[in-house]
Scaffold this active site. Structure first.
Site, PDB file in Angstrom:
ATOM      1  N   GLY A  44      -1.975  16.945  16.204  1.00  0.00           N
ATOM      2  CA  GLY A  44      -2.347  16.664  14.833  1.00  0.00           C
ATOM      3  C   GLY A  44      -1.102  16.375  14.011  1.00  0.00           C
ATOM      4  O   GLY A  44       0.001  16.807  14.356  1.00  0.00           O
ATOM      5  N   GLN A  49       3.781  15.714   6.446  1.00  0.00           N
ATOM      6  CA  GLN A  49       4.762  15.835   7.527  1.00  0.00           C
ATOM      7  C   GLN A  49       5.551  14.544   7.744  1.00  0.00           C
ATOM      8  O   GLN A  49       6.561  14.551   8.436  1.00  0.00           O
ATOM      9  CB  GLN A  49       4.082  16.246   8.831  1.00  0.00           C
ATOM     10  CG  GLN A  49       3.520  17.656   8.791  1.00  0.00           C
ATOM     11  CD  GLN A  49       2.888  18.004  10.110  1.00  0.00           C
ATOM     12  OE1 GLN A  49       1.735  17.691  10.357  1.00  0.00           O
ATOM     13  NE2 GLN A  49       3.672  18.645  10.969  1.00  0.00           N
ATOM     14  N   CYS A  92       4.070  23.602  15.536  1.00  0.00           N
ATOM     15  CA  CYS A  92       4.026  22.653  14.426  1.00  0.00           C
ATOM     16  C   CYS A  92       5.167  21.661  14.596  1.00  0.00           C
ATOM     17  O   CYS A  92       6.304  22.063  14.837  1.00  0.00           O
ATOM     18  CB  CYS A  92       4.157  23.395  13.097  1.00  0.00           C
ATOM     19  SG  CYS A  92       4.088  22.300  11.658  1.00  0.00           S
ATOM     20  N   LEU A  93       4.853  20.380  14.463  1.00  0.00           N
ATOM     21  CA  LEU A  93       5.868  19.342  14.618  1.00  0.00           C
ATOM     22  C   LEU A  93       6.944  19.421  13.542  1.00  0.00           C
ATOM     23  O   LEU A  93       8.036  18.899  13.724  1.00  0.00           O
ATOM     24  CB  LEU A  93       5.210  17.955  14.611  1.00  0.00           C
ATOM     25  CG  LEU A  93       4.237  17.685  15.761  1.00  0.00           C
ATOM     26  CD1 LEU A  93       3.574  16.324  15.587  1.00  0.00           C
ATOM     27  CD2 LEU A  93       4.940  17.788  17.112  1.00  0.00           C
ATOM     28  N   HIS A 134      -5.312  23.975  10.808  1.00  0.00           N
ATOM     29  CA  HIS A 134      -3.854  23.860  10.738  1.00  0.00           C
ATOM     30  C   HIS A 134      -3.463  22.661   9.877  1.00  0.00           C
ATOM     31  O   HIS A 134      -2.610  22.768   8.985  1.00  0.00           O
ATOM     32  CB  HIS A 134      -3.297  23.707  12.168  1.00  0.00           C
ATOM     33  CG  HIS A 134      -1.822  23.511  12.246  1.00  0.00           C
ATOM     34  ND1 HIS A 134      -0.986  24.449  12.797  1.00  0.00           N
ATOM     35  CD2 HIS A 134      -1.027  22.474  11.867  1.00  0.00           C
ATOM     36  CE1 HIS A 134       0.263  23.996  12.747  1.00  0.00           C
ATOM     37  NE2 HIS A 134       0.260  22.790  12.196  1.00  0.00           N
ATOM     38  N   GLU A 135      -4.101  21.516  10.134  1.00  0.00           N
ATOM     39  CA  GLU A 135      -3.759  20.300   9.379  1.00  0.00           C
ATOM     40  C   GLU A 135      -4.219  20.406   7.929  1.00  0.00           C
ATOM     41  O   GLU A 135      -3.518  19.960   7.016  1.00  0.00           O
ATOM     42  CB  GLU A 135      -4.344  19.058  10.056  1.00  0.00           C
ATOM     43  CG  GLU A 135      -3.855  18.824  11.476  1.00  0.00           C
ATOM     44  CD  GLU A 135      -2.341  18.856  11.655  1.00  0.00           C
ATOM     45  OE1 GLU A 135      -1.601  18.466  10.717  1.00  0.00           O
ATOM     46  OE2 GLU A 135      -1.878  19.275  12.728  1.00  0.00           O
ATOM     47  N   HIS A 138      -1.702  22.176   5.882  1.00  0.00           N
ATOM     48  CA  HIS A 138      -0.584  21.322   5.453  1.00  0.00           C
ATOM     49  C   HIS A 138      -0.897  20.637   4.120  1.00  0.00           C
ATOM     50  O   HIS A 138       0.002  20.442   3.303  1.00  0.00           O
ATOM     51  CB  HIS A 138      -0.282  20.243   6.497  1.00  0.00           C
ATOM     52  CG  HIS A 138       0.632  20.686   7.587  1.00  0.00           C
ATOM     53  ND1 HIS A 138       1.937  21.076   7.364  1.00  0.00           N
ATOM     54  CD2 HIS A 138       0.433  20.793   8.921  1.00  0.00           C
ATOM     55  CE1 HIS A 138       2.501  21.399   8.509  1.00  0.00           C
ATOM     56  NE2 HIS A 138       1.612  21.234   9.476  1.00  0.00           N
TER      57      HIS A 138
END
Length: 151
Positions: A44, A49, A92-93, A134-135, A138
């Site tokens: 994701g 991000q 997480c990226l 999670h997304e 953000h």
């Protein structure tokens, strides 16, 4: 095009993202986000991000197992969350090499717009539910680091 992924503690990751009113104005951002997510490799990726504080994310929770099931969510909203919880180790990226155990509802129902501007509604469970949550975090400036003490 592969976009640079913003890293913590960049302040854009803590912003409350703005709603998208014109889906067409997103241009190639959605495709670039998918290219970036697959290249990273992640499941994701939310717009903040990649430095864009708007309520948009892309995800694909199955591609690492072989089948691609890409999903675009614009202006997502929770309709329901189950009382049953799950606990998963999430990466997480934007927070490289720092996975965190996170407790989230096992099942959720969400309403959103897709990349055509059409209203969609869907239920998610397990890893897909965790990814959506999670997304969506953000989009509200919430990071997995905020869960470290509670999971």
């Amino acid at each position: 095009m592969i976009l640079p992924i913003v890293q913590h503690p960049d302040p854009v990751l803590r912003q409350l993202c703005q709603p998208v009113f014109d889906v067409a104005a997103l241009g190639g951002l959605i495709n670039d986000m998918f290219d970036t997510m697959y290249d990273a490799p992640g499941r994701g990726l939310a717009a903040p991000q990649v430095g864009r504080p708007v309520r948009l994310f892309v995800m694909d929770t199955t591609w690492k197992e072989g089948e691609r099931t890409p999903v675009v969510m614009i202006n997502p909203e929770f309709l329901s969350r189950s009382p049953e919880m799950q606990r998963n180790e999430e990466g997480c990226l934007s927070i490289a090499k720092h996975p965190v155990w996170v407790k989230r509802p096992e099942r959720i129902e969400v309403m959103w717009m897709d990349e055509t501007g059409a209203q969609r509604r869907g239920a998610f469970e397990g890893i897909a539910a965790a990814c959506v949550q999670h997304e969506m975090d953000h989009l509200d400036g919430v990071l997995i680091l905020d869960y470290e003490e509670t999971a």
